[in-house]
Each structure stands twice: as C-alpha cells, then as structure tokens.
Design a protein around this motif. Structure first.
Motif: not given
Length: 378
Positions: A318-321, A324-330, A335-338
């Motif tokens: 449910p969280y992944l759904d 929607i936005k993605q960013q680069l984990n330093r 690339i992961e959802q946040y």
C-alpha cells in the motif's frame, strides 16, 4: 479443500476463480520462467481452482542465495555446540532424535516457504513497473488467497514435524519437559524458535529469585510474628500516645497509635534487612541473567547458522502504491519511492489536531484540568 491427487506436496497454493484465470496468465508464465512448476486442480468441495506451485531444487538453491535465506556456508556450523540435555523425567523424547540436516547446508521447511513466498511477491503480472507481487493480485481480486501447506496431517503415528510437535511440544503432558528447539526451528523458522528459547530461559531463570523471594517473605513474616522487632513494639505496645491524622477538609483528629499495629507489622515485613539483601541479590541476578542469555543466544545463532542474519525491512505494497515520487538514496545509490516532507507534516498536523480535540473532550481533561482549585486545600 481436497486435491484429486496428492503424490507430491505443493510448496504453495494459490486460490482463484475460473473466470479470473486469464487475468493471471502473465503472472503464471513469469513463475514458470523463474523455475517454478504449476499444476491446476479443481476443488472437490468448493467451486474454486487451486494452483499448486512447486519449486525445482536448482531454483530453490538459486533464490535462497539471492534472498540470503538459509545456510550459505555449511562450514560455519561444522563445529556446532550441543546443548546440555536435562536428564529424565524432564528430557523430551523429541530432542536430538532428528538429524540436523540444515547443518549440512539443506534448507528447512520454514526457509523453503520463505523463498517461495519471496519469489511469488516479486514476480510481475503486468507490463507496468508496479504490477508485481502476490499481495497486489489479492488486493485487486485476481487471486482469492495464497498459502503454504503443512507437511502432513496430525496423527498419533505420524512422523512429520507437525505431528511430532503436536505430541511432544504443544501437549500438556510434556509441560515439564524441555522444548525441542531444533524441531521448532525447522518447522516455524528462527524467529519463532528464538522466541520460545527465550521463554524457556526466562522461566527457568525466574525460578531462582521466585524461590528466594518466597523464603525472604516467609522469613520476614516469622521474624515479625515471633521476634517482635522494636519498630513493631513501639507502635503496638504504646497505648497512651496519640497520633494526629489530617484528611482533606475534615480537619485533624487524634487516634491512638496502637491502632496502626497491623500497618507497622506489614511495613517491617516488606522493609527489613532481609528484603534489602534480596534487592541487592536481584541487581546481581539481573546482570547475570542478561550475560547468560547473550551467551545462549550466540550459541543458538551458531547452531542455526543465524550469525549473519540481517533483518531486511519489507516495504508494504500500500505504501508503494501511494508513494508516487522517487528520489536517489545517497547511501545505497538506488532509486526509491518517498513521501514529500510537506505531505508528512500535513498528516502529522492533522493527527495532532484530532488528538488534541479528543483529549479536550475527554472527562479526564474536564475533571482534572478545568476543575477550579478550592481555597480550603491551603
């Protein structure tokens, strides 16, 4: 539910309706490409289709290494320790009666189910990026449910782990015996096995302070009743001294101090030299308790090859759904959802506001925070 043939036990079972079979055709094809075999069976007692899933040995070994589940290096447990067995009548007949094949690099039943479940959760069923996983298929209604099977029915003469645990573990007749932790590990996995190992150790270690505490209490009670300490004599044998008692707005009244004799006796029972010594013992016992548990835990880790067990946090579907936005984990470089920070702040603000309103409407708030303080208390 029953199958027409039970020559080979499935590793997993998917329950679907016949009209939804075309919706999961891509999912089934991907499972076959990953090394899983499927077999269709119509329910004998219900109008449903059961898809029996089997995993090949090569695929099982491959995915166990990918997901880091099970024994990756059997040499680590070559010199496994042996727990001291409690002598009869406390020895469980199931303990050490089954060979620890997982020490030779074989997966247990619980680990095999975990591998198959991970494969089912990561297999795609559509072309889009987020169209994957058994959980998502159950949510959209394409699959009714999915579950693994037991290793066999419960029977008095059965030799499967389920029957053995039913007879020699989850039975009131063997409550006084030690637990077959190795069999629990094989059937339920390391988390459940460590839980019951902790309960067993915790209850055994509590027996020492429980017995000593009971002896301390009885000794203190006998000391007060027969020894008559001076604290009790000053209260119980003094019939002339008066004690003022001030309770609320009723003013101060005087009572004879000997009326508090029973209170003085119980006070000495729970507060004397013996109870102080018991408190000092408990402080040392707690330190020893933690040290011995760490020692036992490390032994079980080596025995079950869980030394390098790293807990991986599974992100819920449910969280992944919703993310929607993605960013680069330093840190990981992936690339992961946040969830945007402003959305998180808004959610917390709404939650805090709702909780504040509920607290203000509660009787506790109105009674203890809005009640005026009377001047008669001062």
């Amino acid at each position: 539910m029953a199958f027409a043939s039970a020559a080979k036990r499935p590793d997993y079972v998917l329950v679907v309706k016949e009209e939804t079979l075309p919706l999961i055709s891509t999912y089934i094809s991907n499972l076959k490409m990953l090394g899983l075999d499927v077999e269709y069976a119509k329910g004998l007692t219900v109008d449903l289709m059961f898809i029996k899933v089997f995993i090949a040995p090569d695929a099982l070994a491959h995915f166990s290494q990918i997901y880091d589940i099970g024994t990756s290096d059997p040499s680590l447990t070559a010199g496994f320790y042996s727990e001291p067995v409690i002598p009869t009548p406390f020895r469980n007949p199931l303990v050490h009666s089954i060979g620890l094949s997982y020490l030779r690099g074989e997966l247990t039943e619980a680990e095999k189910i975990m591998v198959v479940n991970r494969v089912l959760e990561n297999a795609k069923y559509g072309e889009k990026e987020r169209e994957f996983g058994l959980t998502k298929l159950i949510q959209v209604g394409a699959i009714e449910t999915g579950y693994p099977l037991h290793d066999g029915p419960i029977s008095e003469n059965g030799t499967n782990y389920r029957s053995l645990l039913y007879r020699h573990w989850s039975n009131t007749r063997v409550t006084h015996m030690e637990q077959p932790l190795d069999t629990i590990f094989r059937y339920f996995g390391n988390e459940v096995a460590f839980y019951f190992a902790w309960l067993e150790y915790f209850n055994l270690m509590l027996a020492i302070p429980a017995v000593l505490g009971a002896l301390t209490f009885l000794g203190s009670l006998i000391f007060v009743l027969l020894g008559q300490p001076y604290q009790v004599q000053e209260v119980c044998e003094n019939s002339n001294m008066l004690c003022p008692t001030c309770e609320g707005n009723e003013g101060c009244r005087f009572k004879h101090i000997y009326k508090y004799c029973s209170l003085a006796q119980w006070s000495v029972v729970f507060d004397n030299t013996g109870t102080v010594a018991y408190a000092v013992f408990i402080s040392f016992w707690a330190t020893l308790f933690i040290a011995l548990w760490r020692r036992k835990e490390n032994k079980l880790k080596f025995r079950w090859n869980c030394v390098e067990d790293v807990r991986e946090t599974q992100i819920r579907q449910p969280y992944l759904d919703k993310a929607i936005k993605q960013q680069l984990n330093r840190i990981t470089g992936e690339i992961e959802q946040y969830t945007p920070r402003c959305q998180v702040v808004l959610q917390y603000s709404l939650t805090f506001t709702a909780c504040s309103i509920l607290v203000k409407k509660s009787p506790f708030y109105q009674q203890f925070w809005q009640k005026p303080v009377s001047s008669s208390y001062f």
